[in-house]
Design a protein around this motif. Sequence first.
Motif, PDB file in Angstrom:
ATOM      1  N   ARG A  86       0.828  -1.211   0.000  1.00 35.43           N
ATOM      2  CA  ARG A  86       0.000   0.000   0.000  1.00 35.43           C
ATOM      3  C   ARG A  86       0.860   1.257   0.000  1.00 35.43           C
ATOM      4  O   ARG A  86       0.519   2.252  -0.658  1.00 35.43           O
ATOM      5  N   VAL A  87       1.960   1.236   0.726  1.00 34.78           N
ATOM      6  CA  VAL A  87       2.863   2.383   0.712  1.00 34.78           C
ATOM      7  C   VAL A  87       3.429   2.588  -0.682  1.00 34.78           C
ATOM      8  O   VAL A  87       3.471   3.713  -1.198  1.00 34.78           O
ATOM      9  N   ARG A  89       2.171   1.680  -3.529  1.00 34.24           N
ATOM     10  CA  ARG A  89       1.107   2.200  -4.400  1.00 34.24           C
ATOM     11  C   ARG A  89       0.887   3.694  -4.158  1.00 34.24           C
ATOM     12  O   ARG A  89       0.692   4.464  -5.096  1.00 34.24           O
ATOM     13  N   SER A  90       0.960   4.100  -2.895  1.00 29.60           N
ATOM     14  CA  SER A  90       0.689   5.504  -2.565  1.00 29.60           C
ATOM     15  C   SER A  90       1.743   6.453  -3.114  1.00 29.60           C
ATOM     16  O   SER A  90       1.479   7.650  -3.274  1.00 29.60           O
ATOM     17  N   CYS A  98       4.033  -3.448  -6.755  1.00 32.47           N
ATOM     18  CA  CYS A  98       3.240  -3.459  -5.518  1.00 32.47           C
ATOM     19  C   CYS A  98       2.693  -4.856  -5.232  1.00 32.47           C
ATOM     20  O   CYS A  98       2.725  -5.328  -4.089  1.00 32.47           O
TER      21      CYS A  98
END
Length: 201
Positions: A86-87, A89-90, A98
């Motif tokens: 998630r990091v 992707r962010s 990811c």
Amino acid sequence: MRPWVLPRNVPRVGLVASSRSLAEKYLAESLPRRWRHVQGVGAQAVRIADAYAPDDDLLVAAALLHDIGYAPELTVTGFHPLDGARVLRSVGADERLCALVAHHSGARIEAAIRGLSDELAEFVDERTPVRDALWYCDMTTGPDGQRLMFEERIAEIERRYEPGSVTRRFLADGYDELEAAVQRTTRRLVAAGLVAADQPM
């Protein structure tokens, strides 16, 4: 978290250097032993990368970033494959990178134990030789970055966790899947001449 973007579609040296930089930023000081492991996994990936062209850069980047979710400041769910993915992707990482991080080393099985299967399903498990190779690199590298045989790696993980813990349950449920990925990768490396046929996994 400082804004940071993982470059897309760049030469291997750029992607690998950027991935190493991000992993070092979050792990080197807060979790030095984890950082040693990550460097060892990255070294394994570099060693076998020629067997995975044109995805060699992706494999090495995933190896360097696979445990970034352990960083205390990045922890949300406490399940490091999901938090790490998630990091990434962010900050704009490629979705395939990811997903490799999200599903590394049998994460699907541990997610089920933790009740996080739906959350992990945000990312696609590609079930390719590159995915197997990432598992191989992780499952043949010890906590201090040393190379280990698969069986040695399993044994050292078991020594670090109490019977009945989530990790021990995961190893019991996931052993066959982990071993199969390592075996498939070993056969590929033997065929590529990167591993001797009689070399232990």
